[in-house]
Write an enzyme that holds these catalytic residues in place. Structure first.
Site, short mmCIF file in Angstrom:
data_model
loop_
_atom_site.label_atom_id
_atom_site.label_comp_id
_atom_site.label_asym_id
_atom_site.label_seq_id
_atom_site.Cartn_x
_atom_site.Cartn_y
_atom_site.Cartn_z
N LYS A 110 0.85 -1.19 0.00
CA LYS A 110 0.00 0.00 0.00
C LYS A 110 0.89 1.25 0.00
O LYS A 110 1.10 1.88 1.03
CB LYS A 110 -0.96 -0.04 1.19
CG LYS A 110 -2.10 -1.03 0.94
CD LYS A 110 -3.06 -1.11 2.11
CE LYS A 110 -3.92 0.10 2.30
NZ LYS A 110 -4.98 0.27 1.27
N1 PMP Z 1 -7.39 -3.04 -3.23
C1 PMP Z 1 -6.92 -1.83 -2.96
C2 PMP Z 1 -6.27 -1.04 -4.04
C3 PMP Z 1 -7.05 -1.30 -1.65
O1 PMP Z 1 -6.57 -0.08 -1.38
C4 PMP Z 1 -7.69 -2.05 -0.65
C5 PMP Z 1 -7.86 -1.49 0.73
N2 PMP Z 1 -6.75 -1.79 1.53
C6 PMP Z 1 -8.16 -3.33 -0.99
C7 PMP Z 1 -7.99 -3.80 -2.29
C8 PMP Z 1 -8.80 -4.21 0.04
O2 PMP Z 1 -7.82 -4.64 0.93
P1 PMP Z 1 -8.15 -5.04 2.44
O3 PMP Z 1 -9.24 -6.04 2.38
O4 PMP Z 1 -6.86 -5.61 2.94
O5 PMP Z 1 -8.55 -3.80 3.13
#
Ligand code: PMP
Length: 304
Positions: free
Chosen positions: A154
């Site tokens: 991220k």
């Molecule tokens: N894809 C992206 C680009 C994101 O920013 C997120 C949010 N973190 C997700 C998918 C979903 O990830 P998570 O379930 O770990 O929050």
């Protein structure tokens, strides 16, 4: 509900909300050289608990490593800091944002030698979106290509792509964007993963895209694991926009958005456009899991 709280953890100390400021020459502000995480804390019968905190901290550390950040804190210190931030702000249902960024210095692009600052912010948070099916559209630009960055991290700089997609979607009368990957297949939402539901005579299958260009989210993993309990098959495979339109149901998943039904893609209904029965089933079960009501998943909760 105001999002402001009393205190923020910064580089090992608790400071007042109003003192959590940076200089205009902060490297990350210019070049996106920051890592962030988003975790949820739920008010359960046994008190507030963070859901899958270990996985969020692991991903946070992998992100810092990807940006070559020298890290002066252990995972355990970050975990304790997160729990303490929630405690000190007397929060129950909240969103926790661990954040690490290259800090103050001259204007050069290479952050070598810059200090890295680490912060933990917790803000009150309940429902991200009202639970009515949202409309999505595919923007004219692709989901940022993983080959041009470090996959699965991220990294703040990548999120101009998500931010822009949201603005584009709203300007085109949609609630959210649904992003394509470089091969033209469905990738994910701007900051969420996507699933669809296919019903056949032989059973019900949850399908989520296989793509190089997605963040394989923690919620996605939770859903793939809990599907078995509900007698649902799962399949990770490439999905074209045309196939997506023929699905019976579709929904976004993510820590913030949880499980959210998609009613329409590019003005065309998915199924009957209403909240699907499988989507509802998953939503309810997910709420039970995050609130510690399913014993076998209680190990995913870190109590404050
Ligand atoms: N894809 C992206 C680009 C994101 O920013 C997120 C949010 N973190 C997700 C998918 C979903 O990830 P998570 O379930 O770990 O929050």
């Amino acid at each position: 509900m105001s999002f402001e709280v009393k205190t923020i953890w910064l580089n090992g100390k608790f400071i007042r909300w109003e003192d959590a400021k940076v200089h205009i020459l902060t490297h990350a502000l210019h070049y996106g050289t920051a890592i962030f995480e988003g975790a949820r804390c739920y008010d359960t019968k046994r008190g507030p608990a963070l859901f899958r905190l270990k996985e969020h901290i692991d991903r946070f550390f992998l992100g810092m490593k990807a940006l070559y950040m020298p890290v002066n804190f252990s995972k355990n210190e970050i975990k304790n800091a997160i729990l303490e931030t929630v405690r000190r702000n007397k929060l129950k249902d909240c969103y926790v944002r661990p954040f690490a960024f290259y800090g103050y210095g001259n204007v050069g692009v290479n952050p070598k030698g810059r200090g890295v600052e680490v912060a933990i912010i917790a803000v009150p948070f309940k429902d991200y979106l009202p639970p009515k099916p949202i409309t999505v559209k595919i923007p004219p630009f692709l989901r940022i290509n993983s080959a041009a960055t470090v996959r699965g991290r991220k990294i703040s700089g990548m999120y101009y792509n998500a931010a822009l997609s949201g603005i584009w979607a709203n300007k085109h009368n949609a609630d959210e964007a649904l992003m394509l990957d470089a091969a033209g297949n469905i990738a994910e939402g701007a900051s969420s993963n996507v699933f669809c539901v296919k019903k056949t005579k032989t059973g019900i299958t949850l399908v989520t895209p296989e793509s190089e260009d997605i963040l394989e989210g923690i919620t996605r993993d939770t859903i793939l694991k809990m599907a078995k309990d509900l007698g649902l098959k799962t399949k990770i495979k490439r999905v074209t926009p045309r196939e997506f339109l023929k699905m019976d149901e579709a929904f976004f998943t993510g820590t913030a958005i949880e499980i959210h039904p998609i009613g329409k893609l590019n003005n065309k209904k998915i199924g009957d456009g209403a909240v699907g029965e499988i989507t509802s089933l998953l939503r309810n079960y997910y709420q039970k899991i995050v609130h510690g009501e399913i014993p076998k998943y209680r190990r995913w909760l870190a109590f404050v």
